[in-house]
Design a protein around this motif. Structure first.
Motif, short mmCIF file in Angstrom:
data_model
loop_
_atom_site.label_atom_id
_atom_site.label_comp_id
_atom_site.label_asym_id
_atom_site.label_seq_id
_atom_site.Cartn_x
_atom_site.Cartn_y
_atom_site.Cartn_z
N MET A 33 0.83 -1.18 0.00
CA MET A 33 0.00 0.00 0.00
C MET A 33 0.87 1.24 0.00
SD MET A 33 -3.08 -0.43 2.66
CE MET A 33 -4.56 0.23 2.06
N SER A 34 0.54 2.17 -0.81
CA SER A 34 1.30 3.42 -0.81
C SER A 34 0.52 4.47 -0.03
CB SER A 34 1.57 3.89 -2.23
OG SER A 34 0.35 4.21 -2.87
N TYR A 35 1.25 5.40 0.49
CA TYR A 35 0.65 6.46 1.29
C TYR A 35 0.54 7.70 0.43
CZ TYR A 35 0.00 9.90 4.90
OH TYR A 35 -0.50 10.91 5.65
N ARG A 36 -0.67 8.17 0.19
CA ARG A 36 -0.87 9.34 -0.65
C ARG A 36 -1.84 10.33 -0.04
NH1 ARG A 36 -2.72 6.46 -5.69
NH2 ARG A 36 -2.06 4.53 -4.81
N PRO A 37 -1.41 11.08 0.96
CA PRO A 37 -2.31 12.11 1.49
C PRO A 37 -2.33 13.31 0.58
CG PRO A 37 -0.23 12.23 2.60
CD PRO A 37 -0.15 11.05 1.66
N GLY A 38 -3.28 14.17 0.79
CA GLY A 38 -3.34 15.40 0.02
C GLY A 38 -2.17 16.30 0.38
N PRO A 39 -1.90 17.32 -0.41
CA PRO A 39 -0.73 18.16 -0.16
C PRO A 39 -0.77 18.91 1.17
CG PRO A 39 -2.10 19.08 -1.90
CD PRO A 39 -2.65 17.73 -1.56
N ASP A 40 -1.96 19.18 1.69
CA ASP A 40 -2.07 19.94 2.92
C ASP A 40 -2.51 19.09 4.10
OD1 ASP A 40 -3.45 22.45 0.87
OD2 ASP A 40 -1.43 22.42 1.70
N ARG A 41 -2.71 17.82 3.89
CA ARG A 41 -3.27 16.98 4.93
C ARG A 41 -2.16 16.36 5.79
NH1 ARG A 41 -4.29 11.68 4.64
NH2 ARG A 41 -5.57 10.87 6.30
N ILE A 52 10.98 11.59 10.31
CA ILE A 52 10.78 11.83 8.89
C ILE A 52 11.14 13.29 8.60
CG2 ILE A 52 9.11 11.90 7.01
CD1 ILE A 52 7.45 9.86 8.62
N ASP A 53 12.08 13.49 7.69
CA ASP A 53 12.49 14.84 7.31
C ASP A 53 11.87 15.18 5.96
OD1 ASP A 53 14.01 17.29 7.28
OD2 ASP A 53 15.32 16.31 5.82
N HIS A 54 11.34 16.39 5.85
CA HIS A 54 10.84 16.88 4.58
C HIS A 54 11.99 17.58 3.86
CE1 HIS A 54 7.04 16.35 6.69
NE2 HIS A 54 6.49 16.27 5.49
N ILE A 55 12.33 17.15 2.67
CA ILE A 55 13.41 17.75 1.91
C ILE A 55 13.08 19.22 1.65
CG2 ILE A 55 14.69 17.68 -0.26
CD1 ILE A 55 14.06 14.59 -0.23
N LEU A 56 11.90 19.47 1.12
CA LEU A 56 11.37 20.83 1.00
C LEU A 56 10.40 20.99 2.17
CD1 LEU A 56 11.08 23.53 -0.50
CD2 LEU A 56 9.24 22.47 -1.82
N PRO A 57 10.74 21.80 3.17
CA PRO A 57 9.90 21.91 4.37
C PRO A 57 8.45 22.29 4.03
CG PRO A 57 11.98 23.02 4.70
CD PRO A 57 11.92 22.66 3.26
N ARG A 58 7.55 21.79 4.85
CA ARG A 58 6.13 22.06 4.63
C ARG A 58 5.84 23.55 4.68
NH1 ARG A 58 2.04 19.29 7.49
NH2 ARG A 58 0.87 19.93 5.68
N SER A 59 6.55 24.29 5.53
CA SER A 59 6.31 25.72 5.64
C SER A 59 6.73 26.47 4.37
CB SER A 59 7.07 26.30 6.83
OG SER A 59 8.46 26.14 6.66
N LEU A 60 7.52 25.80 3.52
CA LEU A 60 7.96 26.43 2.26
C LEU A 60 7.28 25.79 1.05
CD1 LEU A 60 11.77 26.74 3.05
CD2 LEU A 60 9.99 28.47 3.31
N GLY A 61 6.21 25.05 1.31
CA GLY A 61 5.43 24.46 0.21
C GLY A 61 5.63 22.98 -0.01
N GLY A 62 6.42 22.32 0.83
CA GLY A 62 6.64 20.88 0.70
C GLY A 62 5.40 20.09 1.07
N THR A 63 5.33 18.87 0.56
CA THR A 63 4.18 18.01 0.81
C THR A 63 4.62 16.72 1.50
OG1 THR A 63 4.37 16.83 -1.29
CG2 THR A 63 3.07 18.87 -1.29
N TRP A 64 3.67 15.86 1.78
CA TRP A 64 3.93 14.55 2.36
C TRP A 64 4.18 13.50 1.30
CZ3 TRP A 64 4.90 13.37 7.31
CH2 TRP A 64 4.59 14.31 8.27
N ALA A 65 4.46 13.89 0.07
CA ALA A 65 4.74 12.93 -1.01
C ALA A 65 6.03 12.18 -0.69
CB ALA A 65 4.87 13.66 -2.34
N MET A 66 6.10 10.91 -1.04
CA MET A 66 7.27 10.08 -0.72
C MET A 66 8.56 10.67 -1.29
SD MET A 66 6.48 7.62 1.27
CE MET A 66 7.82 6.46 1.10
N GLY A 67 8.51 11.33 -2.42
CA GLY A 67 9.69 11.93 -3.00
C GLY A 67 10.23 13.11 -2.22
#
Length: 97
Positions: free
Chosen positions: A1-9, A51-66
């Motif tokens: 199963m892959s995890y695919r939440p919305g960009p803001d969720r 879990i580290d966000h490569i592009l931080p969420r505060s700068l527009g990053g998402t929960w996408a696996m990439g």
């Protein structure tokens, strides 16, 4: 199963644990410092997994696996919302004589 939440969720507790197991499996190394991540420690231990966000969420990053990478909790906390510069730690400089 892959995890695919919305960009803001924000993922729920169970989703976050499942995502942590996907992004940071046993034997992972920290993407920020390159040292092994220690499992089985108390929550929020500086050497424990996060879990580290490569592009931080505060700068527009998402929960996408990439956009996710394994990191120590302490390294991730110290990084805050900055974008990590890619610096080759194994870069060998040679002189041209």
């Amino acid at each position: 199963m892959s995890y695919r939440p919305g960009p803001d969720r924000e993922p729920t507790g169970r989703e976050r644990q499942r995502l942590l197991r996907l992004v940071c499996p046993t034997g992972s190394v920290c993407a920020l410092c390159g040292k092994p991540i220690v499992f089985g420690l108390r929550p929020r231990h500086p050497l424990g997994p996060s879990i580290d966000h490569i592009l931080p969420r505060s700068l527009g990053g998402t929960w996408a696996m990439g956009n996710l990478q394994p990191a120590h909790y302490g390294c991730n906390s110290a990084k805050q919302n900055r974008i990590q510069r890619i610096e080759s730690q194994n870069h060998i400089r040679s002189r041209n004589w």
